[in-house]
Design a protein around this motif. Structure first.
Motif, PDB file in Angstrom:
ATOM      1  N   PRO A   1     -28.980 -14.211   7.027  1.00  0.00           N
ATOM      2  CA  PRO A   1     -29.547 -14.576   8.332  1.00  0.00           C
ATOM      3  C   PRO A   1     -30.992 -15.035   8.173  1.00  0.00           C
ATOM      4  O   PRO A   1     -31.652 -14.743   7.173  1.00  0.00           O
ATOM      5  CB  PRO A   1     -29.482 -13.267   9.122  1.00  0.00           C
ATOM      6  N   GLU A   2     -31.470 -15.771   9.166  1.00  0.00           N
ATOM      7  CA  GLU A   2     -32.891 -16.135   9.179  1.00  0.00           C
ATOM      8  C   GLU A   2     -33.725 -14.860   9.300  1.00  0.00           C
ATOM      9  O   GLU A   2     -33.470 -14.018  10.159  1.00  0.00           O
ATOM     10  CB  GLU A   2     -33.198 -17.030  10.371  1.00  0.00           C
ATOM     11  N   GLY A   3     -34.742 -14.742   8.458  1.00  0.00           N
ATOM     12  CA  GLY A   3     -35.654 -13.610   8.547  1.00  0.00           C
ATOM     13  C   GLY A   3     -36.835 -13.920   9.437  1.00  0.00           C
ATOM     14  O   GLY A   3     -37.054 -15.074   9.826  1.00  0.00           O
ATOM     15  N   PRO A   4     -37.637 -12.907   9.757  1.00  0.00           N
ATOM     16  CA  PRO A   4     -38.776 -13.131  10.661  1.00  0.00           C
ATOM     17  C   PRO A   4     -39.822 -14.081  10.107  1.00  0.00           C
ATOM     18  O   PRO A   4     -40.416 -14.858  10.856  1.00  0.00           O
ATOM     19  CB  PRO A   4     -39.349 -11.722  10.867  1.00  0.00           C
ATOM     20  N   LEU A   5     -40.056 -14.055   8.789  1.00  0.00           N
ATOM     21  CA  LEU A   5     -41.065 -14.953   8.228  1.00  0.00           C
ATOM     22  C   LEU A   5     -40.598 -16.401   8.274  1.00  0.00           C
ATOM     23  O   LEU A   5     -41.382 -17.307   8.580  1.00  0.00           O
ATOM     24  CB  LEU A   5     -41.391 -14.545   6.782  1.00  0.00           C
TER      25      LEU A   5
ATOM     26  N   GLU B   1     -37.826 -22.961   5.283  1.00  0.00           N
ATOM     27  CA  GLU B   1     -36.511 -22.492   4.861  1.00  0.00           C
ATOM     28  C   GLU B   1     -36.528 -21.722   3.548  1.00  0.00           C
ATOM     29  O   GLU B   1     -35.716 -20.821   3.326  1.00  0.00           O
ATOM     30  CB  GLU B   1     -35.558 -23.679   4.757  1.00  0.00           C
ATOM     31  N   GLN B   2     -37.468 -22.045   2.646  1.00  0.00           N
ATOM     32  CA  GLN B   2     -37.500 -21.384   1.336  1.00  0.00           C
ATOM     33  C   GLN B   2     -37.877 -19.910   1.436  1.00  0.00           C
ATOM     34  O   GLN B   2     -37.597 -19.131   0.515  1.00  0.00           O
ATOM     35  CB  GLN B   2     -38.444 -22.116   0.384  1.00  0.00           C
ATOM     36  N   LEU B   3     -38.472 -19.497   2.551  1.00  0.00           N
ATOM     37  CA  LEU B   3     -38.826 -18.090   2.712  1.00  0.00           C
ATOM     38  C   LEU B   3     -37.594 -17.198   2.812  1.00  0.00           C
ATOM     39  O   LEU B   3     -37.681 -15.998   2.563  1.00  0.00           O
ATOM     40  CB  LEU B   3     -39.711 -17.903   3.945  1.00  0.00           C
TER      41      LEU B   3
ATOM     42  N   GLU C   1     -37.372 -13.458   1.347  1.00  0.00           N
ATOM     43  CA  GLU C   1     -37.056 -12.337   2.230  1.00  0.00           C
ATOM     44  C   GLU C   1     -35.797 -11.592   1.784  1.00  0.00           C
ATOM     45  O   GLU C   1     -35.570 -10.456   2.200  1.00  0.00           O
ATOM     46  CB  GLU C   1     -36.921 -12.819   3.677  1.00  0.00           C
ATOM     47  N   ASN C   2     -35.008 -12.222   0.927  1.00  0.00           N
ATOM     48  CA  ASN C   2     -33.826 -11.554   0.375  1.00  0.00           C
ATOM     49  C   ASN C   2     -34.032 -11.168  -1.098  1.00  0.00           C
ATOM     50  O   ASN C   2     -33.068 -10.858  -1.799  1.00  0.00           O
ATOM     51  CB  ASN C   2     -32.603 -12.458   0.530  1.00  0.00           C
ATOM     52  N   GLY C   3     -35.300 -11.161  -1.530  1.00  0.00           N
ATOM     53  CA  GLY C   3     -35.629 -10.676  -2.862  1.00  0.00           C
ATOM     54  C   GLY C   3     -35.177 -11.562  -4.005  1.00  0.00           C
ATOM     55  O   GLY C   3     -35.006 -11.078  -5.133  1.00  0.00           O
TER      56      GLY C   3
END
Length: 266
Positions: free
Chosen positions: A210-214, A221-223, A227-229
């Motif tokens: 899912p899309e993360g807050p950052l 999109e690369q974040l 955010e998923n390590g």
């Protein structure tokens, strides 16, 4: 195996509707659309890659096919270029080991940037994705700062660790530096160039996260990888005297046309 270069393009851009079809004047006065200039940049990449335009809009499809591009139609539900690349790769049979996302608003992307990303994925087994960074000179940094002062979203900057794995990407100028730089002076700020090379499995995994807050806050999109390590390899590239800029805002058209003229691009 032959790399796949996907150029994602959508008409309904929030900041600049119709952007892929905006015409840019070359050094000889010839006008070509943004999507055509991006496609021509992709065709310069070595290794005989397969190059496709991925879109959900018939106007872009018609324009791209008119200048000879292979087009893959994707859904309107794609939230960013990476998701559109994943859809396009799947639609083409999912057989490519490396998929490159060359964004349709970056017509000045040098072919050696993309080639360096593909090489980096071969070297770095930990990274599922690689993306280029370019050390800003004073001219580029001042352009970023001017955009922020004017309230415009300009280029993206990146910071990374000693292994060249990304720590963060931002539309703000990071890291902070209080001093001024001459136009041709190297700075500690790295411009993130909006090109990505993915391993096929990493691209498939991306669709399930899912899309993360950052990612939502920055619109980057690369974040989602961070955010998923998942390690993202930042590959420092050399512009070799070329200027580079993405077309983010209508104000960027004249800036990019000046760069096209300066580099004598047709």
């Amino acid at each position: 195996m032959q790399p796949l270069i996907v150029i994602p393009a959508r008409y309904a851009s929030t900041r600049y509707p119709g952007k892929p079809l905006v015409e840019l004047t070359g050094a000889t006065g010839e006008k070509k659309s943004l999507i055509q200039r991006s496609w021509e940049a992709a065709k310069q990449v070595g290794g005989d890659p397969r190059v496709v335009v991925a879109t959900d809009d018939d106007r872009i499809r018609t324009a791209a096919e008119a200048f000879g591009a292979e087009v893959v139609m994707t859904s309107e539900g794609c939230r960013n270029g990476t998701e559109r690349c994943a859809e396009a790769h799947k639609a083409l049979g999912g057989a490519h080991d490396v998929i490159v996302n060359l964004q349709g608003d970056a017509p000045l992307t040098p072919h050696w940037f993309v080639e360096a990303l593909i090489d980096a994925l071969v070297e770095d087994a930990d990274a599922g994705m690689a993306t280029p960074v370019l050390r800003c000179d004073g001219r580029a940094l001042n352009g970023f700062l001017e955009d922020r002062r004017a309230g415009r979203v300009g280029g993206t900057t990146a910071v990374f660790d000693a292994a060249r794995h990304a720590l963060y990407f931002s539309k703000e100028v990071i890291p902070f530096t209080s001093r001024s730089y001459e136009d041709d002076e190297a700075t500690p700020v790295f411009h993130h160039v909006g090109v990505y090379a993915y391993r096929a499995q990493a691209l498939k995994d991306y669709q399930g996260w899912p899309e993360g807050p950052l990612e939502q806050l920055e619109g980057l999109e690369q974040l989602r990888f961070l955010e998923n390590g998942k390690p993202v390899r930042c590959v420092e590239v050399d512009a070799r005297g070329r200027q580079f800029w993405e077309l983010n805002n209508p104000e960027d058209v004249l800036r990019i046309e000046a760069m096209i003229s300066e580099m004598s691009l047709i």
